[in-house]
Design a protein around this motif. Sequence first.
Motif, PDB file in Angstrom:
ATOM      1  N   ILE A  34      98.544  14.151 105.018  1.00 55.51           N
ATOM      2  CA  ILE A  34      97.246  13.548 104.719  1.00 55.51           C
ATOM      3  C   ILE A  34      96.396  14.519 103.898  1.00 55.51           C
ATOM      4  O   ILE A  34      96.548  15.747 104.005  1.00 55.51           O
ATOM      5  N   ASP A  35      95.512  13.970 103.087  1.00 54.19           N
ATOM      6  CA  ASP A  35      94.589  14.783 102.293  1.00 54.19           C
ATOM      7  C   ASP A  35      93.310  14.958 103.106  1.00 54.19           C
ATOM      8  O   ASP A  35      92.291  14.308 102.860  1.00 54.19           O
ATOM      9  N   TRP A  36      93.352  15.838 104.100  1.00 55.84           N
ATOM     10  CA  TRP A  36      92.221  15.980 105.015  1.00 55.84           C
ATOM     11  C   TRP A  36      90.985  16.553 104.323  1.00 55.84           C
ATOM     12  O   TRP A  36      89.868  16.291 104.743  1.00 55.84           O
ATOM     13  N   ARG A  37      91.186  17.308 103.238  1.00 60.34           N
ATOM     14  CA  ARG A  37      90.029  17.845 102.513  1.00 60.34           C
ATOM     15  C   ARG A  37      89.225  16.733 101.837  1.00 60.34           C
ATOM     16  O   ARG A  37      88.018  16.863 101.650  1.00 60.34           O
ATOM     17  N   ALA A  38      89.883  15.669 101.467  1.00 63.00           N
ATOM     18  CA  ALA A  38      89.174  14.525 100.889  1.00 63.00           C
ATOM     19  C   ALA A  38      88.566  13.640 101.974  1.00 63.00           C
ATOM     20  O   ALA A  38      87.479  13.073 101.801  1.00 63.00           O
ATOM     21  N   LEU A  39      89.251  13.531 103.111  1.00 60.86           N
ATOM     22  CA  LEU A  39      88.774  12.678 104.190  1.00 60.86           C
ATOM     23  C   LEU A  39      87.637  13.319 104.977  1.00 60.86           C
ATOM     24  O   LEU A  39      86.771  12.627 105.512  1.00 60.86           O
ATOM     25  N   GLY A  40      87.617  14.656 105.041  1.00 62.65           N
ATOM     26  CA  GLY A  40      86.633  15.360 105.853  1.00 62.65           C
ATOM     27  C   GLY A  40      85.189  15.024 105.527  1.00 62.65           C
ATOM     28  O   GLY A  40      84.409  14.652 106.422  1.00 62.65           O
ATOM     29  N   PRO A  41      84.773  15.128 104.249  1.00 59.25           N
ATOM     30  CA  PRO A  41      83.365  14.842 103.955  1.00 59.25           C
ATOM     31  C   PRO A  41      82.994  13.385 104.179  1.00 59.25           C
ATOM     32  O   PRO A  41      81.839  13.090 104.499  1.00 59.25           O
ATOM     33  N   VAL A  42      83.943  12.471 104.018  1.00 62.39           N
ATOM     34  CA  VAL A  42      83.665  11.053 104.280  1.00 62.39           C
ATOM     35  C   VAL A  42      83.368  10.860 105.763  1.00 62.39           C
ATOM     36  O   VAL A  42      82.388  10.201 106.142  1.00 62.39           O
ATOM     37  N   ALA A  43      84.202  11.457 106.604  1.00 62.34           N
ATOM     38  CA  ALA A  43      83.994  11.334 108.049  1.00 62.34           C
ATOM     39  C   ALA A  43      82.738  12.067 108.500  1.00 62.34           C
ATOM     40  O   ALA A  43      81.998  11.581 109.364  1.00 62.34           O
ATOM     41  N   GLU A  44      82.484  13.248 107.926  1.00 62.37           N
ATOM     42  CA  GLU A  44      81.295  14.031 108.316  1.00 62.37           C
ATOM     43  C   GLU A  44      80.025  13.202 108.189  1.00 62.37           C
ATOM     44  O   GLU A  44      79.120  13.294 109.026  1.00 62.37           O
ATOM     45  N   HIS A  45      79.934  12.393 107.142  1.00 60.09           N
ATOM     46  CA  HIS A  45      78.719  11.629 106.856  1.00 60.09           C
ATOM     47  C   HIS A  45      78.821  10.169 107.307  1.00 60.09           C
ATOM     48  O   HIS A  45      78.026   9.337 106.876  1.00 60.09           O
ATOM     49  N   HIS A  46      79.771   9.851 108.183  1.00 64.51           N
ATOM     50  CA  HIS A  46      79.944   8.467 108.638  1.00 64.51           C
ATOM     51  C   HIS A  46      78.710   7.997 109.397  1.00 64.51           C
ATOM     52  O   HIS A  46      78.040   8.777 110.090  1.00 64.51           O
ATOM     53  N   ALA A  47      78.418   6.722 109.306  1.00 64.06           N
ATOM     54  CA  ALA A  47      77.226   6.151 109.933  1.00 64.06           C
ATOM     55  C   ALA A  47      77.235   6.289 111.454  1.00 64.06           C
ATOM     56  O   ALA A  47      76.165   6.294 112.081  1.00 64.06           O
ATOM     57  N   LEU A  48      78.393   6.396 112.068  1.00 59.77           N
ATOM     58  CA  LEU A  48      78.467   6.567 113.524  1.00 59.77           C
ATOM     59  C   LEU A  48      78.011   7.960 113.963  1.00 59.77           C
ATOM     60  O   LEU A  48      77.798   8.191 115.154  1.00 59.77           O
ATOM     61  N   LEU A  49      77.885   8.898 113.014  1.00 62.21           N
ATOM     62  CA  LEU A  49      77.572  10.291 113.337  1.00 62.21           C
ATOM     63  C   LEU A  49      76.213  10.645 112.732  1.00 62.21           C
ATOM     64  O   LEU A  49      76.134  11.205 111.642  1.00 62.21           O
ATOM     65  N   PRO A  50      75.124  10.338 113.434  1.00 64.43           N
ATOM     66  CA  PRO A  50      73.786  10.487 112.842  1.00 64.43           C
ATOM     67  C   PRO A  50      73.407  11.934 112.536  1.00 64.43           C
ATOM     68  O   PRO A  50      72.551  12.170 111.681  1.00 64.43           O
ATOM     69  N   GLU A  51      74.010  12.904 113.213  1.00 62.07           N
ATOM     70  CA  GLU A  51      73.744  14.320 112.921  1.00 62.07           C
ATOM     71  C   GLU A  51      74.922  14.965 112.190  1.00 62.07           C
ATOM     72  O   GLU A  51      75.045  16.178 112.159  1.00 62.07           O
ATOM     73  N   ARG A  52      75.758  14.125 111.590  1.00 57.33           N
ATOM     74  CA  ARG A  52      77.007  14.577 110.978  1.00 57.33           C
ATOM     75  C   ARG A  52      77.902  15.224 112.048  1.00 57.33           C
ATOM     76  O   ARG A  52      77.521  15.270 113.213  1.00 57.33           O
ATOM     77  N   ALA A  53      79.069  15.683 111.699  1.00 59.93           N
ATOM     78  CA  ALA A  53      79.960  16.272 112.701  1.00 59.93           C
ATOM     79  C   ALA A  53      81.000  17.141 112.031  1.00 59.93           C
ATOM     80  O   ALA A  53      81.280  17.014 110.834  1.00 59.93           O
ATOM     81  N   ASN A  54      81.569  18.040 112.821  1.00 62.30           N
ATOM     82  CA  ASN A  54      82.767  18.761 112.415  1.00 62.30           C
ATOM     83  C   ASN A  54      83.950  17.820 112.622  1.00 62.30           C
ATOM     84  O   ASN A  54      84.078  17.201 113.688  1.00 62.30           O
ATOM     85  N   ILE A  55      84.826  17.742 111.640  1.00 62.70           N
ATOM     86  CA  ILE A  55      85.911  16.765 111.677  1.00 62.70           C
ATOM     87  C   ILE A  55      87.249  17.494 111.781  1.00 62.70           C
ATOM     88  O   ILE A  55      87.603  18.303 110.914  1.00 62.70           O
ATOM     89  N   GLY A  56      87.996  17.192 112.853  1.00 60.04           N
ATOM     90  CA  GLY A  56      89.303  17.791 113.055  1.00 60.04           C
ATOM     91  C   GLY A  56      90.417  16.804 112.764  1.00 60.04           C
ATOM     92  O   GLY A  56      90.298  15.603 113.037  1.00 60.04           O
ATOM     93  N   PHE A  57      91.521  17.314 112.204  1.00 60.79           N
ATOM     94  CA  PHE A  57      92.730  16.522 111.953  1.00 60.79           C
ATOM     95  C   PHE A  57      93.856  17.252 112.673  1.00 60.79           C
ATOM     96  O   PHE A  57      94.269  18.338 112.249  1.00 60.79           O
ATOM     97  N   ALA A  58      94.327  16.680 113.780  1.00 58.51           N
ATOM     98  CA  ALA A  58      95.205  17.400 114.705  1.00 58.51           C
ATOM     99  C   ALA A  58      96.579  16.758 114.799  1.00 58.51           C
ATOM    100  O   ALA A  58      96.707  15.530 114.913  1.00 58.51           O
ATOM    101  N   GLN A  59      97.586  17.614 114.779  1.00 61.93           N
ATOM    102  CA  GLN A  59      98.967  17.211 115.014  1.00 61.93           C
ATOM    103  C   GLN A  59      99.432  17.912 116.288  1.00 61.93           C
ATOM    104  O   GLN A  59      99.480  19.141 116.355  1.00 61.93           O
ATOM    105  N   VAL A  60      99.752  17.129 117.316  1.00 70.35           N
ATOM    106  CA  VAL A  60     100.210  17.695 118.580  1.00 70.35           C
ATOM    107  C   VAL A  60     101.711  17.945 118.479  1.00 70.35           C
ATOM    108  O   VAL A  60     102.506  17.008 118.417  1.00 70.35           O
ATOM    109  N   LEU A  61     102.086  19.224 118.445  1.00 70.02           N
ATOM    110  CA  LEU A  61     103.491  19.604 118.325  1.00 70.02           C
ATOM    111  C   LEU A  61     104.183  19.636 119.678  1.00 70.02           C
ATOM    112  O   LEU A  61     105.392  19.408 119.776  1.00 70.02           O
ATOM    113  N   ALA A  62     103.433  19.959 120.723  1.00 66.78           N
ATOM    114  CA  ALA A  62     103.932  20.003 122.098  1.00 66.78           C
ATOM    115  C   ALA A  62     102.705  19.966 122.998  1.00 66.78           C
ATOM    116  O   ALA A  62     101.577  20.184 122.531  1.00 66.78           O
ATOM    117  N   PRO A  63     102.875  19.688 124.294  1.00 65.65           N
ATOM    118  CA  PRO A  63     101.702  19.661 125.177  1.00 65.65           C
ATOM    119  C   PRO A  63     100.919  20.965 125.206  1.00 65.65           C
ATOM    120  O   PRO A  63      99.740  20.967 125.569  1.00 65.65           O
TER     121      PRO A  63
END
Length: 280
Positions: free
Chosen positions: A172-201
């Motif tokens: 995924i192009d998380w660098r392009a998706l990050g600013p879109v999510a940061e400014h999403h309407a659901l996040l009125p104070e903006r947010a830090n956006i994580g993109f996580a892949q769980v490799l093991a528990p």
Amino acid sequence: MIPFRKMHGLGNDFVIVDARPAPLPLAPTRIAALSDRHYGIGCDQFITLETPGPGADVFMRIHNPDGSEAGACGNATRCVAHLLMAETGRERVVVRTIRGDLPCERLPDGPHGTDWVRADMGPPLLGWREVPLAAEMDTLHLPMDLGAVADPAACSMGNPHATFFVPELDAIDWRALGPVAEHHALLPERANIGFAQVLAPDHIRVAIWERGAGPTLACGSGACATLVNAHRRGLAGRRARVELPGGTLEMEWRLGGHVLMAGPVATAFEGRFDPQAFPG
């Protein structure tokens, strides 16, 4: 001239100035200019040390590189704790932030070495008002669909975080998706956006787009949020290695609710700057 120290945790870098002897004339616009990587010193966060009230060793004020103030920064907490330990000769100190008091300790010699610090980042905040979100909803499943990613979980570690879980981080192009999510309407104070892949528990790989900073090599509070949200989703246990672009943090979400974060710190260099040379 104002002395400063440049430190980092896993490449997540900070300019640290000491305002305990006297207040410093640093408005948000001047902090933004100093934080600029081309025209200033350059950093992911600008840290000011201030005199605390009773019960703490220092008050740590955190500014993002755009000049906005942040409530938490895990890697900066560990860097500042390391400085205080060197100042005082103690193995345990308390760093006060807007979020609250964060006890820190130097890990004993051995596999981690003497430059590893563990910080108690406190409990995560899981209510929709606490994150905060724009309306009442389940913080474990936000109705947010960006096409390539969807259905993040949210929590606050003193600043808001939303975590997308993905099957393959490199796909995924998380660098392009990050600013879109940061400014999403659901996040009125903006947010830090994580993109996580769980490799093991007990092993999670994550990249984080930081609110007001963009992509960083590591984000301590983001690593905390990643473990918390992964465990809430049933994807990970309460202890895990969280692998970031700059290296790995060791994380634990204790049954009592507090999140512990351990990792290395380093000093890059020291210097002085003339505040009047930067717009403010």
